[in-house]
Design an enzyme around this catalytic site. Structure first.
Site, short mmCIF file in Angstrom:
data_model
loop_
_atom_site.label_atom_id
_atom_site.label_comp_id
_atom_site.label_asym_id
_atom_site.label_seq_id
_atom_site.Cartn_x
_atom_site.Cartn_y
_atom_site.Cartn_z
N HIS A 1 -10.90 46.18 54.40
CA HIS A 1 -10.31 47.41 53.85
C HIS A 1 -8.81 47.19 53.62
CE1 HIS A 1 -13.69 50.30 54.45
NE2 HIS A 1 -14.05 49.40 55.36
N CYS B 1 -15.66 46.90 50.90
CA CYS B 1 -16.65 46.99 51.97
C CYS B 1 -18.04 47.22 51.37
CB CYS B 1 -16.25 48.08 52.97
SG CYS B 1 -17.13 47.95 54.54
N GLU C 1 -6.72 48.79 51.95
CA GLU C 1 -5.90 50.01 51.83
C GLU C 1 -5.18 50.36 53.13
OE1 GLU C 1 -10.22 51.40 52.64
OE2 GLU C 1 -9.21 49.88 51.44
#
Length: 618
Positions: free
Chosen positions: A564, A437, A566
């Site tokens: 993102h 990001c 994750e």
């Protein structure tokens, strides 16, 4: 057919009314179908202090029930008045977790998704603000027919209706309706904020009947270092208070630093009005992946099966075998890999909870013990050298000694120059780098300044007057309103080239769908200037207007992603960008790519657990 409200349908077995004797004349008789299992609700409350691991315990309970073949969903209740977690500072409440539908929610929903391998929606995070907003909207519409709107019954009824409705929303790819709903009530029993929720569940237990509702109470057992004795008084007081509010715990899960002594367990049993088998010890363990096994070994599944009358087959649980193998592996890892996490919220580990979990998943997949060095990016800036030289040199020593560098997302100008210095070092020293990001945007800024020669290149977020705005405001962003105004949720990214390293890590996919949370984007008009110098934009959105993935040529691993990744990483299915970073940091990436993105046999999970690679599903 008669019409039932969703609340009534959930409180009684599926009941179909058939009318005999013609319309309006016959007698209605109930034809009750027993084929469908009644929804089972498990409420997880906490006592003594907050932050003792209710989220991990709730996730672990769901995991061991899912391993028995049940479909499990989860709801997190947060008693704060905020509508969602979107406007929180990471120091206030940890990271903001983003869901497929764009919901900005509590980080505990991340635990649920990772442990249970499910996909939740924003309505799985219930806040006081959401409840009051829905009730006030109904009152304004006149739904209450002029009655005085009160906490009881209107707020408590709204809570129950929300839970019943959301519990039945499918959360897995097969779209099967869940059979068990684990509900975590945030905070501690006795908080003023949580009183309406406690009262709602006091009523709820009678409406859904005893065999469909149980309460797990998580409490702390302190162990003062002076005596080393495990103290039960805080737990006794917490359970007494919970009982006084109308809820009786079925299981008391005791958080303690060392295993619970039998005498302590018997004391809790006697003073808290439960059987000794209902007192569960959840002591500190080396890995959170051991917690489901800890609960399983103490007979939690057997107790819940009897207490909630669940038809669970006794058969080998392949899913738990995988968890055992995974947790055992984490204990016997010998090789180390060090990642420098360069951020601005490093004083509070929960600020980057999903990032650290994604790194752990990847490290586990390649059989390396992970060491994360958190570096405050502001300490890498030249101004710190003048003011606090010790901090400056310590930060740079950590950065230079790491095997790989990760720059996660963030907001605001503070610390950005330090992140740019870290990215510059990673690029020049050929250190594996992943920017997420804001980390990707700063990589673009760094390249523009130091390779393209645009010394004033910047983001309009930090310098609106920059002559080289390489990162700009998105068209749909409304700067006048905070919360829910960003590009949020699952979006598709199309790979524009077959030679992309990240594309190969994703299994040579033509596109990927990942979750976003940002207000600014790379300026697409300047794309050609970067690509001429080997800085490639290998992933774009479906319209080809937004730059989603960057890669640098002639570098071991220099990758930036606007999304993102994750948020979708799983323990046995690590996120490809993070896996690539760990592989590169461990020197294994070239071999991994040559083998067609396969790990060596010693790095994979055995056939006994049914998984042969980190890409396998739980």
């Amino acid at each position: 057919m008669s019409v039932f409200s969703p609340l009534q349908c959930a409180y009684s077995p599926p009941c179909f009314w058939t009318e005999y004797g013609g319309e309006g004349k016959g007698v209605k008789v109930a034809n009750i179908s027993h084929q469908r299992i009644m929804m089972k609700y498990i409420l997880v409350t906490g006592g003594v202090i907050s932050g003792i691991g209710k989220g991990i315990i709730a996730s672990s309970v769901g995991t061991i029930l899912k391993s028995c073949g049940l479909h499990v969903t989860a709801i997190k209740i947060d008693p704060y008045i905020n509508i969602d977690a979107g406007t929180f500072s990471p120091y206030e409440h940890g990271e903001v977790f983003v869901l497929d539908d764009g919901g900005e929610v509590d980080l505990d929903l991340g635990n649920y998704e990772r442990f249970l391998d499910i996909r939740l929606t924003k309505d799985n995070n219930l806040t006081t603000g959401k409840i009051y907003q829905s009730v006030i909207n109904k009152e304004r519409r006149g739904d209450y027919l002029g009655k005085t709107v009160q906490v009881v019954p209107h707020i408590t009824d709204a809570i129950q209706e929300w839970v019943v409705k959301q519990a039945r929303v499918p959360v897995e790819d097969d779209n099967v309706e869940p059979q068990v709903c684990v509900i975590e009530l945030g905070g501690t029993v006795g908080d003023i904020e949580s009183m309406p929720f406690i009262e709602a569940f006091r009523q709820f237990q009678f409406k859904v009947k005893r065999e469909n509702f149980c309460n797990i109470h998580v409490s702390l057992i302190p162990q003062p270092s002076a005596t080393g004795e495990q103290k039960t008084k805080p737990t006794q007081n917490s359970v007494r208070e919970l009982r006084g509010l109308g809820l009786s715990p079925d299981l008391i899960m005791c958080r303690c630093s060392t295993p619970l002594e039998n005498s302590v367990k018997e004391k809790i049993s006697m003073f808290c009005h439960v059987e000794p088998e209902q007192v569960i010890c959840v002591h500190d363990v080396s890995s959170i992946y051991k917690v489901p096994l800890l609960l399983e070994n103490q007979g939690v599944v057997g107790y819940l099966t009897r207490r909630l009358d669940m038809p669970i087959e006794t058969r080998p649980r392949k899913m738990l075998t995988k968890w055992k193998e995974m947790s055992d592996r984490s204990d016997r890892l010998l090789e180390h890999c060090c990642i420098a996490l360069v951020g601005k919220y490093t004083k509070f580990s929960d600020s980057y909870a999903s990032v650290i979990k994604a790194l752990e998943h990847s490290a586990l997949a390649i059989s390396h013990k992970l060491e994360v060095k958190c570096i405050d990016s502001a300490n890498l800036e030249p101004s710190t050298l003048q003011e606090e030289p010790v901090k400056y040199h310590e930060a740079w020593q950590k950065l230079c000694s790491a095997d790989g560098i990760l720059v996660p997302g963030g907001f605001g100008v503070r610390g950005t120059e330090g992140k740019i210095h870290a990215i510059n070092w990673a690029r020049k020293q050929k250190k594996p780098f992943l920017g997420v990001c804001l980390g990707m945007q700063l990589a673009v800024i760094e390249f523009a300044r130091n390779t393209l020669g645009w010394t004033d290149a910047n983001s309009t977020e930090f310098d609106p007057e920059s002559k080289h705005p390489v990162v700009i405001d998105m068209p749909e962003h409304n700067p006048g309103q905070m919360g829910g105004t960003m590009r949020l949720g699952k979006r598709r990214t199309i790979f524009t080239t077959n030679s992309s390293v990240l594309r190969k890590l994703y299994g040579d996919a033509e596109y990927v769908e990942e979750r976003h949370r940002h207000r600014f984007e790379v300026n697409p008009e300047l794309k050609s200037h970067f690509e001429e110098k080997g800085f490639r934009f290998v992933g774009q959105d479906v319209d080809g207007e937004r730059m989603e993935v960057i890669e640098l040529e002639d570098h071991p691993y220099f990758v930036g992603v606007q999304y993102h990744p994750e948020f979708t990483s799983r323990p046995i299915k690590p996120s490809p960008p993070y896996l690539g970073l760990l592989l590169a940091a461990a020197g294994k990436l070239p071999g991994y790519l040559q083998k067609g993105c396969r790990l060596s046999p010693r790095d994979t999970y055995s056939d006994r657990s049914g998984s042969s690679s980190p890409d396998s599903e739980i």
